[in-house]
Scaffold this motif. Structure first.
Motif, PDB file in Angstrom:
ATOM      1  N   LEU A  60     -10.280  -2.772 -15.915  1.00 14.27           N
ATOM      2  CA  LEU A  60     -10.380  -1.981 -14.207  1.00 14.27           C
ATOM      3  C   LEU A  60     -11.457  -2.692 -13.271  1.00 14.27           C
ATOM      4  N   ILE A  61     -12.759  -1.800 -14.480  1.00 12.89           N
ATOM      5  CA  ILE A  61     -13.982  -2.089 -13.577  1.00 12.89           C
ATOM      6  C   ILE A  61     -15.091  -3.084 -13.677  1.00 12.89           C
ATOM      7  N   ASP A  62     -15.410  -3.436 -12.622  1.00 15.29           N
ATOM      8  CA  ASP A  62     -16.078  -5.452 -13.051  1.00 15.29           C
ATOM      9  C   ASP A  62     -16.508  -5.691 -11.332  1.00 15.29           C
ATOM     10  N   ARG A  63     -17.631  -6.411 -11.791  1.00 10.27           N
ATOM     11  CA  ARG A  63     -19.134  -6.078 -10.248  1.00 10.27           C
ATOM     12  C   ARG A  63     -17.887  -7.418  -9.281  1.00 10.27           C
ATOM     13  N   LEU A  64     -18.044  -6.989  -7.985  1.00 10.26           N
ATOM     14  CA  LEU A  64     -16.847  -7.838  -7.313  1.00 10.26           C
ATOM     15  C   LEU A  64     -17.328  -9.164  -7.026  1.00 10.26           C
ATOM     16  N   ASN A  65     -18.760  -9.279  -6.825  1.00 12.47           N
ATOM     17  CA  ASN A  65     -18.931 -10.711  -6.762  1.00 12.47           C
ATOM     18  C   ASN A  65     -19.148 -12.406  -8.027  1.00 12.47           C
ATOM     19  N   VAL A  66     -18.328 -11.510  -9.140  1.00 17.20           N
ATOM     20  CA  VAL A  66     -18.076 -12.723 -10.025  1.00 17.20           C
ATOM     21  C   VAL A  66     -16.745 -12.471 -10.163  1.00 17.20           C
ATOM     22  N   ALA A  92      -7.080 -15.981  -9.746  1.00 13.94           N
ATOM     23  CA  ALA A  92      -6.832 -14.390  -8.379  1.00 13.94           C
ATOM     24  C   ALA A  92      -7.783 -13.056  -9.978  1.00 13.94           C
ATOM     25  N   ASN A  93      -8.468 -12.993  -9.641  1.00 14.49           N
ATOM     26  CA  ASN A  93      -9.078 -11.615 -10.662  1.00 14.49           C
ATOM     27  C   ASN A  93      -7.965 -10.407  -9.851  1.00 14.49           C
ATOM     28  N   VAL A  94      -8.037 -10.650  -8.702  1.00 15.79           N
ATOM     29  CA  VAL A  94      -8.098  -9.498  -7.898  1.00 15.79           C
ATOM     30  C   VAL A  94      -6.354 -10.571  -6.989  1.00 15.79           C
ATOM     31  N   LEU A  95      -5.246 -10.113  -7.126  1.00 21.24           N
ATOM     32  CA  LEU A  95      -4.425 -10.122  -6.089  1.00 21.24           C
ATOM     33  C   LEU A  95      -4.244  -9.590  -5.028  1.00 21.24           C
ATOM     34  N   SER A  96      -3.633 -10.732  -3.541  1.00 20.15           N
ATOM     35  CA  SER A  96      -3.320  -9.311  -2.535  1.00 20.15           C
ATOM     36  C   SER A  96      -1.869  -9.622  -1.947  1.00 20.15           C
ATOM     37  N   LEU A  97      -1.135  -9.350  -1.873  1.00 18.54           N
ATOM     38  CA  LEU A  97       0.846  -9.776  -1.153  1.00 18.54           C
ATOM     39  C   LEU A  97       0.543  -9.270   0.497  1.00 18.54           C
ATOM     40  N   ASN A  98       0.533 -10.774   1.337  1.00 17.14           N
ATOM     41  CA  ASN A  98       0.029 -10.170   2.263  1.00 17.14           C
ATOM     42  C   ASN A  98       1.054 -11.359   3.435  1.00 17.14           C
ATOM     43  N   CYS A  99       2.176 -11.578   2.575  1.00 15.47           N
ATOM     44  CA  CYS A  99       2.929 -12.457   3.448  1.00 15.47           C
ATOM     45  C   CYS A  99       4.149 -11.696   4.205  1.00 15.47           C
ATOM     46  N   LEU A 100       5.427 -12.841   4.762  1.00 12.76           N
ATOM     47  CA  LEU A 100       6.305 -11.748   5.270  1.00 12.76           C
ATOM     48  C   LEU A 100       7.828 -11.875   4.116  1.00 12.76           C
ATOM     49  N   LEU A 101       8.169 -11.200   4.555  1.00 10.63           N
ATOM     50  CA  LEU A 101       9.501 -11.258   3.273  1.00 10.63           C
ATOM     51  C   LEU A 101      10.646 -12.144   3.968  1.00 10.63           C
ATOM     52  N   SER A 102      11.086 -13.147   2.980  1.00  9.89           N
ATOM     53  CA  SER A 102      11.725 -13.836   3.938  1.00  9.89           C
ATOM     54  C   SER A 102      13.022 -14.268   2.307  1.00  9.89           C
ATOM     55  N   HIS A 103      14.025 -15.403   2.321  1.00 11.15           N
ATOM     56  CA  HIS A 103      14.112 -16.236   1.166  1.00 11.15           C
ATOM     57  C   HIS A 103      13.255 -16.449   0.391  1.00 11.15           C
ATOM     58  N   ALA A 115      -6.815  -8.382 -14.480  1.00  7.30           N
ATOM     59  CA  ALA A 115      -6.000  -8.845 -12.954  1.00  7.30           C
ATOM     60  C   ALA A 115      -6.156  -7.472 -12.625  1.00  7.30           C
ATOM     61  N   VAL A 116      -6.352  -7.056 -10.693  1.00 13.22           N
ATOM     62  CA  VAL A 116      -5.887  -6.176 -10.513  1.00 13.22           C
ATOM     63  C   VAL A 116      -4.808  -6.392  -9.136  1.00 13.22           C
ATOM     64  N   ILE A 117      -4.119  -5.645  -8.312  1.00 12.03           N
ATOM     65  CA  ILE A 117      -2.834  -6.764  -7.275  1.00 12.03           C
ATOM     66  C   ILE A 117      -2.991  -5.015  -6.623  1.00 12.03           C
ATOM     67  N   VAL A 118      -2.794  -5.852  -5.329  1.00 10.76           N
ATOM     68  CA  VAL A 118      -2.175  -5.067  -4.033  1.00 10.76           C
ATOM     69  C   VAL A 118      -1.869  -5.373  -3.105  1.00 10.76           C
ATOM     70  N   ASN A 119      -0.729  -5.163  -3.181  1.00  7.28           N
ATOM     71  CA  ASN A 119       0.993  -5.112  -2.057  1.00  7.28           C
ATOM     72  C   ASN A 119       1.039  -4.420  -0.587  1.00  7.28           C
ATOM     73  N   THR A 120       0.534  -4.529   0.556  1.00  3.91           N
ATOM     74  CA  THR A 120       0.865  -4.249   1.578  1.00  3.91           C
ATOM     75  C   THR A 120       0.995  -4.709   2.432  1.00  3.91           C
ATOM     76  N   ALA A 121       2.213  -6.022   2.008  1.00  2.00           N
ATOM     77  CA  ALA A 121       3.633  -6.927   2.013  1.00  2.00           C
ATOM     78  C   ALA A 121       4.712  -5.956   2.779  1.00  2.00           C
ATOM     79  N   ARG A 122       5.463  -6.603   1.366  1.00  3.44           N
ATOM     80  CA  ARG A 122       7.049  -5.869   1.227  1.00  3.44           C
ATOM     81  C   ARG A 122       7.010  -4.941  -0.790  1.00  3.44           C
TER      82      ARG A 122
END
Length: 338
Positions: A141-147, A203-214, A232-239
């Motif tokens: 879980l813990i890693d250096r950000l710039n890698v 993607a060591n880190v995946l962020s979801l920032n899309c609108l919800l659509s079909h 990997a780490v996943i962040v979801n602030t979308a839907r």
């Protein structure tokens, strides 16, 4: 006669902010009902404009508004609106895309930092039974950000703001968004993935920032999670329904996904029976310690952002009623109207 505008819910007990903007141009009715169906039928029959925040608007709801010409969604996403019915009836639909951008980007970056630096992990351990282990925890879980490589799905306002923050922390940033014009990657100093699998593989880190659509509903499932690098780490602030939460649980239990930060979940607020991941989170199962952060769809919030959304929604309604619509997501096509 002045047009009539209806709020089915009150965003703040003091409605003067919205009233000051709208009342010179429209008669306004503020309500606070659980469902659109609970509104006074007389209000609905006479309404020209409708502003909605948390409410869903179904075909049956639209049936109650024979005169409706404008609907403003008080927020960015419009998946709560039956857009097919709005289009069929020539109702202009607008949203408020330019509020809370910095808050959501900050929230996403905060989740990334909290997970990748083990803040919640060590916090949870230090408030455990005495004596708490005063030592580091070796974990993927813990890693250096710039890698790390941050993969962003959806490079709109929020995705772009997140990309700039991530660059400042030294992350390599790659995005996938087929609707973004060529050259944006060069202008921002980030990289474009031409296909979703190309993004997921790095993607060591995946962020979801899309609108919800079909296209985005269920976009991230078991097959997609398996393509991420292990740990990997996943962040979801979308839907919430953009990602299969059961597949996420399986990937986390298997150790393929090291951690997740969720501001959104498939059903909000959660109801019984809870998805397994949320059940484990609430019961503080040991395997999940420090690996999951859940916030209740509040990434957008700050006092200034709350004021922005109220003001911008009211201004958007006024502009539409005056024939100069802005932030249009569905143009009106009713006979005799531009």
């Amino acid at each position: 006669m002045m047009p009539r505008v209806v709020y089915p819910e009150i965003l703040d007990s003091d409605t003067a902010l919205e009233a000051d903007i709208l009342t010179p141009h429209a008669q306004v009715s503020f309500n606070d009902v659980p469902l659109i169906a609970d509104l006074d039928p007389a209000l609905c029959r006479d309404a020209d404009g409708l502003l909605v925040f948390r409410h869903h608007v179904t075909r049956a709801d639209f049936d109650r508004f024979p005169k409706l010409s404008v609907l403003v969604r008080i927020g960015v996403g419009y998946d709560r609106i039956d857009m097919a019915t709005a289009a069929e009836r020539g109702i202009l639909v607008c949203n408020v895309p330019d509020y809370g951008t910095t808050e959501i980007a900050d929230h996403a970056m905060g989740l990334i930092l909290a997970l990748r630096r083990g803040l919640l992990l060590h916090h949870d351990l230090q408030r455990g039974a005495s004596p708490a282990p005063w030592l580091l925890v070796e974990t993927p879980l813990i890693d250096r950000l710039n890698v790390q490589t941050l993969g962003i799905i959806g490079l709109g306002r929020i995705g772009t703001a997140l990309a700039m923050r991530a660059k400042a922390f030294g992350l390599r940033v790659v995005f996938y968004d087929p609707y973004v014009p060529n050259g944006v990657d060069l202008a921002l100093g980030i990289e474009r993935a031409r296909a979703l699998p190309d993004l997921l593989r790095v993607a060591n880190v995946l962020s979801l920032n899309c609108l919800l659509s079909h296209e985005t509903r269920g976009m991230i499932g078991a097959a997609e999670l398996a393509q991420l690098p292990r740990g990997a780490v996943i962040v979801n602030t979308a839907r919430g329904v953009v990602m299969d939460i059961e597949a996420l649980e399986a990937a986390m239990r298997a150790g393929h996904v090291a951690g997740a930060g969720l501001d959104v979940i498939p059903v909000e607020p959660p109801v019984e029976p809870l998805p397994g991941l949320l059940r484990a989170y609430r019961e503080r199962e040991d395997w999940l310690t420090g690996r999951l952060i859940v916030t209740p769809h509040v990434a957008y919030y700050s006092a200034p952002a709350n004021r922005d959304i109220r003001v911008k929604a009211a201004e958007t309604m006024v502009a539409a009623l005056q024939g100069s619509p802005q932030n249009v997501v569905l143009p009106a096509r009713r006979h005799g109207r531009d």
